[in-house]
Motif scaffolding. Structure first.
Motif, short mmCIF file in Angstrom:
data_model
loop_
_atom_site.label_atom_id
_atom_site.label_comp_id
_atom_site.label_asym_id
_atom_site.label_seq_id
_atom_site.Cartn_x
_atom_site.Cartn_y
_atom_site.Cartn_z
N ALA A 1 0.76 -1.13 -0.08
CA ALA A 1 -0.14 -0.23 -0.11
C ALA A 1 0.72 1.18 0.16
CB ALA A 1 -0.93 0.27 1.68
N PRO A 2 0.55 2.14 -0.67
CA PRO A 2 1.42 3.49 -1.21
C PRO A 2 1.15 4.22 0.17
CG PRO A 2 -0.60 3.66 -2.43
CD PRO A 2 -0.94 2.26 -1.87
N GLU A 3 1.84 5.12 1.58
CA GLU A 3 1.61 5.83 1.68
C GLU A 3 0.26 6.71 1.86
OE1 GLU A 3 2.38 7.04 5.77
OE2 GLU A 3 3.25 5.57 4.96
N GLY A 4 -0.45 7.15 2.54
CA GLY A 4 -1.74 7.52 2.45
C GLY A 4 -2.62 6.39 2.38
N SER A 5 -2.34 5.07 2.07
CA SER A 5 -3.51 4.74 2.14
C SER A 5 -4.15 3.59 2.90
CB SER A 5 -3.21 3.46 1.07
OG SER A 5 -3.80 2.27 0.73
N LEU A 6 -5.65 2.80 3.72
CA LEU A 6 -6.46 2.72 3.85
C LEU A 6 -6.15 1.05 3.77
CD1 LEU A 6 -9.29 4.25 4.40
CD2 LEU A 6 -7.73 4.53 6.02
N LEU A 7 -5.51 0.49 2.65
CA LEU A 7 -5.48 -0.84 2.88
C LEU A 7 -3.85 -1.63 4.28
CD1 LEU A 7 -4.69 -1.08 -0.86
CD2 LEU A 7 -6.48 -1.81 0.16
N ALA A 8 -3.24 -0.47 4.45
CA ALA A 8 -2.82 -0.93 5.56
C ALA A 8 -3.48 -1.80 6.57
CB ALA A 8 -1.71 0.08 6.25
N ALA A 9 -4.79 -1.15 6.56
CA ALA A 9 -5.80 -1.51 7.98
C ALA A 9 -6.36 -3.08 7.62
CB ALA A 9 -6.97 -0.54 7.87
N LEU A 10 -6.52 -3.90 5.70
CA LEU A 10 -6.92 -5.17 5.88
C LEU A 10 -6.57 -5.78 6.23
CD1 LEU A 10 -8.91 -5.24 3.14
CD2 LEU A 10 -6.98 -6.15 2.06
N PRO A 11 -5.32 -5.95 7.23
CA PRO A 11 -5.16 -7.22 7.97
C PRO A 11 -5.85 -7.17 9.26
CG PRO A 11 -3.64 -6.47 7.22
CD PRO A 11 -4.51 -5.51 7.22
N LEU A 12 -7.06 -6.61 9.41
CA LEU A 12 -7.99 -6.03 10.35
C LEU A 12 -9.05 -6.60 9.90
CD1 LEU A 12 -8.16 -4.96 13.43
CD2 LEU A 12 -8.90 -2.87 13.15
N PHE A 13 -9.40 -6.32 9.02
CA PHE A 13 -10.76 -6.56 8.13
C PHE A 13 -10.12 -8.03 8.65
CE2 PHE A 13 -11.19 -2.21 7.22
CZ PHE A 13 -12.81 -1.98 7.39
N ALA A 14 -9.54 -8.83 7.85
CA ALA A 14 -8.95 -10.36 8.06
C ALA A 14 -9.23 -11.55 9.52
CB ALA A 14 -7.95 -10.89 7.28
N VAL A 15 -8.68 -10.08 10.29
CA VAL A 15 -8.95 -11.00 11.74
C VAL A 15 -10.54 -10.67 11.94
CG1 VAL A 15 -8.79 -9.94 14.21
CG2 VAL A 15 -6.62 -10.01 12.86
N PHE A 16 -11.21 -10.01 11.50
CA PHE A 16 -11.97 -9.66 12.00
C PHE A 16 -13.05 -10.42 10.56
CE2 PHE A 16 -17.12 -8.56 10.67
CZ PHE A 16 -17.33 -8.01 12.23
N GLU A 17 -12.96 -11.63 9.94
CA GLU A 17 -13.90 -12.20 9.61
C GLU A 17 -13.47 -13.29 10.16
OE1 GLU A 17 -16.36 -12.02 6.81
OE2 GLU A 17 -16.25 -9.58 6.58
N HIS A 18 -12.61 -13.35 11.11
CA HIS A 18 -12.33 -14.94 12.18
C HIS A 18 -12.21 -14.84 13.32
CE1 HIS A 18 -10.51 -15.11 7.75
NE2 HIS A 18 -10.84 -16.49 7.63
#
Length: 372
Positions: free
Chosen positions: A249-266
């Protein structure tokens, strides 16, 4: 096991019904309404539960104005104009397509029509009939069909497959009308999950998305569902997908938060480990999401989505001040995970909001100490 589930249900029911919290010796517990120890979210200027907007995660006044006009007049032209003026590659277009499709689907559910009654969502059918080459209308129609499949039938049934196949054809038509627009491919990501595309076919579709919008947060969230354990992947595949997206993810992208969504889904259906939300995996994912929030543009349309999920995790982890920081940014709108998974999103949000306030006050916080 059935007794355990019953006990869990009774505990959660009492938790929701009371939804009032207390402060005593730094502990957070439940007290009856009107108790002198009860923390009151209204002291912080938060929106009353009955006034919370469940339609969107954050404000989009242009969309709300157009939705109100379209539903009042049953004239699609304002919706077509709004989408035509919305950047194709951005997150906002995808959210607006989903909102228009959802509004039409809800209208149809409320007014299915009959001999002497016009079915709800008629404005969308007129839009497609009068402007068959309008890319916005085609995308909304495709998403409408997808939402209809999930709302009205069960995955794996003939009815579900028939609607999803129709939606797949509609995606193809929408893509032809606007070759550079990622939205038709984003709609198909949900179809791929519903129809259980083989992984090579899904990966081919995903490359089509990346070619058009490589850092699209909404697209990554849609793709993450496919890779989850409950659908067509595994916990390891979902985590790997999320972490790879965050790493590039480039700087300033919210893609850095995607692992939290993966944790939530599991998340485990029943969590008996008190320290689970302070574990290394959860803490690392939260820190990634917090970094993403702090470095993102204030007007990023996906920012509210991340803040809502952070609120859920921060309250569970008893990180009260950080939870309050998210609250002051998102309060008023609750149309996001995890609240939308509940039959009453506003009530679910209100419970976590009350806990955040109580925990904050139990550790010395007050309306006067909360940053503006």
């Amino acid at each position: 096991m059935s007794i355990l589930w019953l006990l869990m249900a009774l505990v959660m029911l009492s938790f929701v019904l009371l939804s009032i919290v207390r402060r005593r010796r730094g502990a957070v517990g439940l007290v009856p309404p009107g108790h002198p120890d009860a923390a009151d979210p209204a002291d912080y200027g938060f929106v009353p539960q009955e006034e919370l907007d469940v339609r969107m995660p954050g404000p989009d006044q242009d969309l709300l104005d157009v939705l109100e006009l379209v539903q009042r007049t049953q004239d699609y032209r304002a919706a077509a104009q709004l989408l035509a003026g919305t950047e194709a590659e951005g997150e906002v277009r995808w959210q607006r397509v989903q909102a228009f499709a959802g509004a039409a689907a809800l209208e149809l559910q409320q007014r299915p029509g009959g001999v002497h009654e016009t079915p709800g969502g008629q404005w969308l059918r007129v839009w497609r009939a009068e402007q068959p080459k309008d890319a916005g209308g085609a995308a909304v129609h495709a998403e409408f069909l997808v939402q209809q499949a999930w709302r009205t039938s069960t995955p794996g049934t003939d009815d579900f497959r028939i609607i999803m196949e129709e939606a797949r054809q509609a995606c193809g038509q929408a893509a032809l009308l606007a070759p550079g627009d990622p939205v038709p491919y984003l709609v198909e990501l949900s179809i791929a999950r519903g129809l259980a595309y083989p992984q090579p076919e899904f990966e081919k579709l995903w490359l089509s998305v990346l070619d058009r919008a490589p850092h699209h947060m909404g697209a990554h969230l849609a793709a993450l569902h496919y890779w989850c354990e409950k659908w067509h992947g595994s916990r390891a595949q979902a985590y790997a997908f999320a972490e790879a997206a965050a790493a590039r993810a480039p700087e300033g992208s919210l893609l850095a938060a995607l692992p939290l969504f993966a944790v939530f889904e599991h998340l485990p259906e029943v969590n008996l480990v008190a320290s689970f939300y302070q574990s290394e995996v959860v803490t690392k994912a939260m820190h990634g999401a917090l970094h993403a929030v702090h470095s993102a543009r204030p007007d990023d349309p996906m920012l509210a989505h991340v803040r809502h999920l952070l609120l859920f995790f921060l309250v569970r982890a008893e990180r009260w001040a950080e939870a309050m920081d998210q609250l002051i940014h998102v309060d008023g709108h609750v149309g996001a995970l995890p609240w939308t998974l509940s039959a009453d999103p506003a009530a679910g949000f209100a419970v976590f909001r009350a806990l955040a306030v109580a925990g904050y006050e139990a550790n010395g916080g007050s309306p006067a100490t909360l940053p503006g």
